[in-house]
Motif scaffolding. Structure first.
Motif, mmCIF file in Angstrom:
data_model
loop_
_atom_site.group_PDB
_atom_site.id
_atom_site.type_symbol
_atom_site.label_atom_id
_atom_site.label_comp_id
_atom_site.label_asym_id
_atom_site.label_seq_id
_atom_site.Cartn_x
_atom_site.Cartn_y
_atom_site.Cartn_z
ATOM 1 N N THR A 154 36.090 -4.988 -35.852
ATOM 2 C CA THR A 154 37.110 -4.260 -36.489
ATOM 3 C C THR A 154 37.898 -3.167 -35.226
ATOM 4 O OG1 THR A 154 35.620 -2.259 -36.677
ATOM 5 C CG2 THR A 154 36.025 -3.683 -38.519
ATOM 6 N N LYS A 155 39.342 -3.463 -35.318
ATOM 7 C CA LYS A 155 40.001 -2.515 -34.550
ATOM 8 C C LYS A 155 39.824 -1.244 -34.665
ATOM 9 C CE LYS A 155 43.619 -5.953 -33.244
ATOM 10 N NZ LYS A 155 44.895 -6.304 -33.535
ATOM 11 N N ILE A 156 39.728 -0.487 -33.706
ATOM 12 C CA ILE A 156 39.418 1.061 -33.858
ATOM 13 C C ILE A 156 40.584 1.780 -33.316
ATOM 14 C CG2 ILE A 156 37.140 1.130 -34.395
ATOM 15 C CD1 ILE A 156 36.465 1.493 -31.368
ATOM 16 N N ALA A 157 41.310 2.630 -33.838
ATOM 17 C CA ALA A 157 42.179 3.601 -33.476
ATOM 18 C C ALA A 157 42.089 4.763 -33.526
ATOM 19 C CB ALA A 157 43.472 2.950 -33.872
ATOM 20 N N ASN A 158 42.323 5.925 -32.856
ATOM 21 C CA ASN A 158 42.304 7.225 -32.970
ATOM 22 C C ASN A 158 43.090 8.080 -32.049
ATOM 23 O OD1 ASN A 158 41.581 9.933 -33.622
ATOM 24 N ND2 ASN A 158 39.354 9.482 -33.723
ATOM 25 N N ASN A 159 44.246 8.666 -32.719
ATOM 26 C CA ASN A 159 45.309 8.905 -31.676
ATOM 27 C C ASN A 159 44.885 10.425 -31.086
ATOM 28 O OD1 ASN A 159 47.062 6.828 -32.707
ATOM 29 N ND2 ASN A 159 47.694 8.214 -34.470
ATOM 30 N N LYS A 160 43.924 11.179 -31.603
ATOM 31 C CA LYS A 160 43.523 12.341 -31.198
ATOM 32 C C LYS A 160 42.677 12.354 -29.774
ATOM 33 C CE LYS A 160 41.889 14.947 -34.223
ATOM 34 N NZ LYS A 160 41.269 15.800 -35.170
ATOM 35 N N PHE A 161 42.052 11.157 -29.740
ATOM 36 C CA PHE A 161 40.943 11.159 -28.577
ATOM 37 C C PHE A 161 41.143 9.683 -27.575
ATOM 38 C CE2 PHE A 161 38.801 12.427 -32.683
ATOM 39 C CZ PHE A 161 38.733 13.720 -32.082
ATOM 40 N N VAL A 162 40.405 9.556 -27.188
ATOM 41 C CA VAL A 162 40.406 8.333 -26.088
ATOM 42 C C VAL A 162 40.914 7.202 -26.849
ATOM 43 C CG1 VAL A 162 39.317 6.885 -24.511
ATOM 44 C CG2 VAL A 162 38.600 9.235 -24.633
ATOM 45 N N ASP A 163 42.114 6.477 -26.174
ATOM 46 C CA ASP A 163 42.587 5.359 -26.652
ATOM 47 C C ASP A 163 41.633 3.991 -26.435
ATOM 48 O OD1 ASP A 163 44.649 3.757 -27.653
ATOM 49 O OD2 ASP A 163 45.457 3.516 -25.548
ATOM 50 N N GLN A 164 41.620 3.578 -27.652
ATOM 51 C CA GLN A 164 40.668 2.445 -27.851
ATOM 52 C C GLN A 164 41.349 1.220 -27.535
ATOM 53 O OE1 GLN A 164 37.166 2.837 -28.146
ATOM 54 N NE2 GLN A 164 37.586 4.836 -27.649
ATOM 55 N N GLN A 165 42.266 0.955 -27.014
ATOM 56 C CA GLN A 165 43.011 -0.490 -26.673
ATOM 57 C C GLN A 165 42.312 -1.280 -25.774
ATOM 58 O OE1 GLN A 165 47.091 0.741 -25.288
ATOM 59 N NE2 GLN A 165 47.891 0.816 -27.150
ATOM 60 N N LYS A 166 41.626 -0.795 -24.964
ATOM 61 C CA LYS A 166 40.908 -1.580 -24.116
ATOM 62 C C LYS A 166 39.665 -2.367 -24.677
ATOM 63 C CE LYS A 166 42.140 0.733 -19.738
ATOM 64 N NZ LYS A 166 41.802 1.981 -19.154
ATOM 65 N N ALA A 167 38.958 -1.600 -25.572
ATOM 66 C CA ALA A 167 38.100 -2.049 -26.438
ATOM 67 C C ALA A 167 38.526 -3.252 -27.514
ATOM 68 C CB ALA A 167 37.390 -0.845 -27.392
ATOM 69 N N ASN A 168 39.719 -2.890 -27.992
ATOM 70 C CA ASN A 168 40.351 -3.820 -29.030
ATOM 71 C C ASN A 168 40.824 -5.029 -28.188
ATOM 72 O OD1 ASN A 168 40.025 -2.361 -31.159
ATOM 73 N ND2 ASN A 168 41.977 -1.150 -30.903
ATOM 74 N N LYS A 169 41.251 -5.004 -26.965
ATOM 75 C CA LYS A 169 41.451 -6.134 -26.206
ATOM 76 C C LYS A 169 40.363 -7.078 -25.694
ATOM 77 C CE LYS A 169 44.280 -7.324 -22.237
ATOM 78 N NZ LYS A 169 44.887 -7.076 -20.913
ATOM 79 N N ALA A 170 39.230 -6.161 -25.378
ATOM 80 C CA ALA A 170 37.901 -6.938 -25.238
ATOM 81 C C ALA A 170 37.521 -7.709 -26.282
ATOM 82 C CB ALA A 170 37.094 -5.924 -24.600
ATOM 83 N N LYS A 171 37.747 -7.247 -27.528
ATOM 84 C CA LYS A 171 37.140 -8.063 -28.993
ATOM 85 C C LYS A 171 37.920 -9.071 -29.210
ATOM 86 C CE LYS A 171 35.839 -3.676 -31.265
ATOM 87 N NZ LYS A 171 36.123 -2.841 -32.522
ATOM 88 N N LYS A 172 39.274 -9.273 -28.855
ATOM 89 C CA LYS A 172 40.296 -10.086 -29.013
ATOM 90 C C LYS A 172 39.974 -11.189 -28.067
ATOM 91 C CE LYS A 172 45.093 -11.182 -29.873
ATOM 92 N NZ LYS A 172 46.342 -10.538 -29.924
ATOM 93 N N ILE A 173 39.791 -10.799 -26.885
ATOM 94 C CA ILE A 173 39.387 -11.728 -25.916
ATOM 95 C C ILE A 173 38.197 -12.307 -25.980
ATOM 96 C CG2 ILE A 173 38.679 -12.032 -23.515
ATOM 97 C CD1 ILE A 173 40.709 -9.936 -22.741
ATOM 98 N N LEU A 174 37.210 -11.880 -26.535
ATOM 99 C CA LEU A 174 35.829 -12.494 -26.665
ATOM 100 C C LEU A 174 35.578 -13.304 -28.127
ATOM 101 C CD1 LEU A 174 33.364 -9.613 -25.337
ATOM 102 C CD2 LEU A 174 33.846 -11.887 -24.180
ATOM 103 N N SER A 175 36.550 -12.655 -29.175
ATOM 104 C CA SER A 175 36.464 -13.472 -30.217
ATOM 105 C C SER A 175 37.096 -14.889 -30.161
ATOM 106 C CB SER A 175 37.493 -12.741 -31.495
ATOM 107 O OG SER A 175 38.771 -12.816 -31.022
ATOM 108 N N LYS A 176 37.576 -15.462 -29.102
ATOM 109 C CA LYS A 176 38.197 -16.674 -28.912
ATOM 110 C C LYS A 176 36.831 -17.613 -28.855
ATOM 111 C CE LYS A 176 42.692 -15.323 -27.780
ATOM 112 N NZ LYS A 176 43.532 -15.117 -26.720
ATOM 113 N N HIS A 177 35.687 -16.976 -28.499
ATOM 114 C CA HIS A 177 34.757 -18.000 -27.958
ATOM 115 C C HIS A 177 33.676 -18.288 -29.271
ATOM 116 C CE1 HIS A 177 35.364 -17.453 -23.931
ATOM 117 N NE2 HIS A 177 35.599 -16.085 -24.001
#
Length: 157
Positions: free
Chosen positions: A41-64
């Motif tokens: 699941t993509k996680i997002a929360n505008n008030k806190f630490v941006d989770q774009q790196k975590a979402n990008k890592a998920k997208k990269i690994l989901s291709k395997h």
């Protein structure tokens, strides 16, 4: 007489159907995964630490194709990823872990990346992702929990 031949024919086709449905080359074992079956699941929360790196890592690994689910959370300095692999790939777990950890370090050179296949780490990250998604956690708490998860990972190795 014809009735016996019809019965034999039905039994023959039923047996063939059963054998073909149980073949080892079914789609669940050998199909190429295009990220369709992987749970994340993509996680997002505008008030806190941006989770774009975590979402990008998920997208990269989901291709395997070995990976069935991915959980990831990042802070300013750390990216922690936990993956589950298909049951029939469990014997190659150390190789899979090394290969994907190396891939993540290459994609994210400016951040410390950690990868785990341990079920306890997967559950901890799932819980943390849920808290981030529901906005029930502060930036300081995210960093603290990630540090705790990283310590758990180091304890088990």
């Amino acid at each position: 007489m014809i009735n016996i031949y019809v019965k034999r024919l039905i039994i023959y086709f039923g047996l063939m159907l059963f054998l073909f449905s149980c073949s080892p080359e079914s789609e669940s074992n050998g199909a190429k995964n295009d990220g369709q079956d992987v749970e994340y699941t993509k996680i997002a929360n505008n008030k806190f630490v941006d989770q774009q790196k975590a979402n990008k890592a998920k997208k990269i690994l989901s291709k395997h194709d070995e990976i069935t689910s991915i959980n990831a959370v990042n802070s300013d300095k750390n990216l922690v990823v936990a993956i589950e692999v298909h049951h029939n790939k469990r014997f190659q777990l150390t190789d899979i872990r090394k290969r994907y950890a190396k891939e993540l370090k290459k994609k994210f050179p400016n951040i410390k990346t950690e990868l785990s296949t341990d079920k306890k780490i997967i559950l901890e990250l799932e819980s943390l992702e849920k808290e981030i998604k529901e906005k029930d956690i502060s930036n300081k708490q995210i960093k603290k929990k990630l540090k705790h998860i990283i310590n758990l990972m180091k304890e088990q190795t």
